[in-house]
Design a protein around this motif. Structure first.
Motif, short mmCIF file in Angstrom:
data_model
loop_
_atom_site.label_atom_id
_atom_site.label_comp_id
_atom_site.label_asym_id
_atom_site.label_seq_id
_atom_site.Cartn_x
_atom_site.Cartn_y
_atom_site.Cartn_z
N CYS A 69 0.85 -1.20 0.00
CA CYS A 69 0.00 0.00 0.00
C CYS A 69 0.88 1.24 0.00
N ASP A 70 0.49 2.23 -0.82
CA ASP A 70 1.21 3.51 -0.90
C ASP A 70 0.45 4.66 -0.24
N GLY A 124 4.91 -3.14 2.77
CA GLY A 124 5.69 -2.51 1.72
C GLY A 124 4.88 -1.76 0.69
N ARG A 125 5.56 -1.38 -0.39
CA ARG A 125 4.97 -0.55 -1.43
C ARG A 125 4.06 -1.37 -2.34
N GLU A 126 3.19 -0.66 -3.05
CA GLU A 126 2.25 -1.32 -3.96
C GLU A 126 2.97 -1.92 -5.16
N LEU A 153 -8.36 -9.60 -4.53
CA LEU A 153 -7.90 -8.99 -3.29
C LEU A 153 -6.70 -8.08 -3.47
N GLY A 154 -6.65 -7.08 -2.60
CA GLY A 154 -5.49 -6.21 -2.49
C GLY A 154 -5.73 -5.25 -1.35
N GLN A 155 -4.65 -4.69 -0.79
CA GLN A 155 -4.85 -3.63 0.19
C GLN A 155 -5.61 -2.47 -0.43
N ASN A 156 -5.42 -2.32 -1.74
CA ASN A 156 -6.10 -1.25 -2.48
C ASN A 156 -6.25 -1.71 -3.93
N VAL A 157 -7.32 -2.46 -4.21
CA VAL A 157 -7.46 -3.05 -5.54
C VAL A 157 -7.60 -1.99 -6.64
N GLY A 190 4.75 -3.79 -14.04
CA GLY A 190 4.07 -4.28 -12.86
C GLY A 190 3.84 -3.26 -11.79
N ALA A 191 4.88 -2.85 -11.09
CA ALA A 191 4.69 -2.03 -9.89
C ALA A 191 4.22 -0.63 -10.23
N LYS A 192 3.27 -0.16 -9.44
CA LYS A 192 2.70 1.16 -9.67
C LYS A 192 3.76 2.25 -9.60
N LYS A 193 4.71 2.12 -8.70
CA LYS A 193 5.70 3.16 -8.49
C LYS A 193 6.60 3.38 -9.71
N ASP A 194 6.67 2.38 -10.59
CA ASP A 194 7.53 2.51 -11.76
C ASP A 194 6.80 3.07 -12.98
#
Length: 480
Positions: free
Chosen positions: A181-182, A195-197, A223-227, A236-240
């Motif tokens: 989750c961010d 950790g990070r999303e 499922l996800g902490q924040n789908v 893949g990763a949102k931060k990238d």
């Protein structure tokens, strides 16, 4: 009757399930899950990893060679419960010195040194991104050494692991699509323990859903902490995402697109998702819900507080009005949609006016049900470091009871709107009170109870008529 736990606390208070036995596996794993649905889903991943080294799951703790608790740090109560459970297992080790006890998940990451070295309650501690290392860590414990791995990962999604399904019904299943989750809400420990999303490859998600359908499952929860922050463009990763090329950004896959892909891939399977966050929720998600009948008409949309002052203090990244506007638009797109909430009372500096704002918002939204709790400090969070826990316990208890009482009234009113109508229900078990009755849920996630009919079985979709309701349940019957 009303399921009171649902109105008070979303956390699991310790559930152990057994998956299908693998022939040739000789060791026994007792795996107990606490906290959110993500923890339960992670337990299925852990069971899969350990099945490859000879473990079958068991619900009988006394026959276990390995005991693992998958823990939660979101609420203080959950941590206290786990500590009591670990103390029981410590006594059990006195009679069975070869028994290995470990802690997994969020509490493991947060209290690693305390549990392992200071209190000596466990033999191994494993964080949520380190489950692949379990075979190596178990070898260390067998050699007489304490074992620990709580390293967080920027890439781990366990996309290639086929979970051992631990749910007893074989009807519903979880599929994790994001991890971490961010959002950095000031009261929440999750970004520090998980950790990070990062998002999972959509093709692996589709494949898992199709496999579940082929194996007889009838409902899947993404499922996800924040789908809603799901984002895939190949990296893949949102931060990238900012590093993606213009072409990648233009063709990126967002949650609404993933939802449509799943709906099309398994058109007869029900689809749910959790958890959503208002600032990331897209109107396109509601449009997909309206377009595809197998996407359930239900959203869990946490608000925490109806006060803008509290939302700012919590760093919730949305206002009261933005939340209400989102609810209003959703109801226009999907008129039969249902919502549930998370509400926290007694956060730092909450005034009586803030509390009244929460009550008025609840009335405006008209939630079907909710998960309500009083604020408790979580060490390591921004709120713990910078904000005083300055609301007296008696005030917290009074405000919490007022929220619970109001939600009870709203739930009763909402249940009445479903009475006198037909509902398609997925049978997911027997009624706990009457073995001659089935229980299941409709599209809006409402529990429905009705008499069994010859030829019906678990996993069947049936249409029943709701003739009455309790505070949280529909009473239904088959119509001739």
């Amino acid at each position: 009757m009303l399921q009171e736990k649902k109105y008070i606390d979303e956390t699991r208070q310790g559930e152990a399930y057994a998956g299908k036995e693998i022939k040739g596996n000789t060791k026994k794993l007792f795996l107990e899950s606490y906290g959110c649905q993500m923890n339960f889903s992670d337990s299925e991943i852990v069971a899969s990893i350990l099945s490859d080294i000879g473990y079958n799951t068991t619900t009988k703790v006394e026959e276990a060679d390995l005991i693992l608790l998958n823990t939660c740090s979101v609420r203080e109560k959950a941590e206290q419960t786990v500590r009591m459970r670990l103390s029981q297992f410590k006594k059990q080790k006195e009679y069975n010195p070869s028994l290995t006890v470990g802690v997994l998940g969020c509490m493991a990451e947060r209290l690693k040194t305390k549990l392992l070295e200071e209190e000596q309650l466990v033999d191994l501690v494993v964080g949520p991104d380190a489950y692949r290392d379990l075979p190596n860590l178990l070898r260390e414990t067998q050699e007489g050494r304490d074992a620990i791995n709580v390293m967080l990962s920027k890439e781990e999604t366990y996309a290639d692991i086929s979970p051992v399904r631990l749910s007893g019904s074989g009807v519903t299943a979880f599929v994790t699509i994001t991890r971490g989750c961010d959002n950095m809400c000031t009261f929440c420990i999750v970004p520090f323990t998980r950790g990070r999303e990062r998002s999972r490859d959509p093709h692996s998600i589709i494949k898992e859903c199709q496999e579940l359908w082929n194996n007889g499952y009838k409902e899947v929860t993404l499922l996800g902490q924040n789908v809603d922050s799901y984002l895939w463009y190949g990296g893949g990763a949102k931060k990238d995402f900012t590093k993606a090329s213009p072409m990648q950004q233009a063709t990126a896959l967002h949650f609404a697109h993933l939802l449509e892909m799943v709906a099309q891939a398994v058109p007869q399977m029900r689809i749910r998702f959790a958890t959503s966050n208002p600032q990331d929720m897209s109107i396109d998600v509601f449009k997909m819900m309206a377009k595809y009948p197998n996407i359930c008409r239900y959203v869990h949309l946490p608000i925490q507080s109806g006060s803008d002052a509290m939302l700012r203090a919590m760093n919730r990244q949305h206002t009261r009005q933005q939340y209400l506007d989102l609810i209003k638009e959703a109801k226009l797109i999907v008129p039969d949609i249902a919502f549930s909430q998370d509400i926290m009372v007694g956060f730092s500096g909450e005034t009586e006016a803030d509390h009244q704002d929460t009550l008025s918002l609840m009335k405006e939204v008209e939630y079907d049900y909710g998960y309500m709790f009083a604020y408790s400090e979580r060490p390591g969070t921004p709120a713990h470091k910078k904000m005083p826990d300055n609301i007296p316990d008696e005030v917290k208890k009074r405000r919490l009871q007022e929220v619970i009482d109001l939600q009870g009234e709203l739930s009763s009113a909402r249940m009445k709107t479903y009475v006198g109508k037909y509902h398609e229900v997925l049978i997911d078990g027997e009624s706990k009170k009457n073995k001659n009755q089935w229980k299941g849920r409709n599209s809006q996630n409402v529990v429905v109870v009705f008499d069994k009919k010859q030829g019906e079985k678990l996993g069947d979709f049936v249409t029943v008529f709701a003739y009455d309701s309790t505070r949280g349940t529909l009473l239904a019957r088959h119509e001739a």
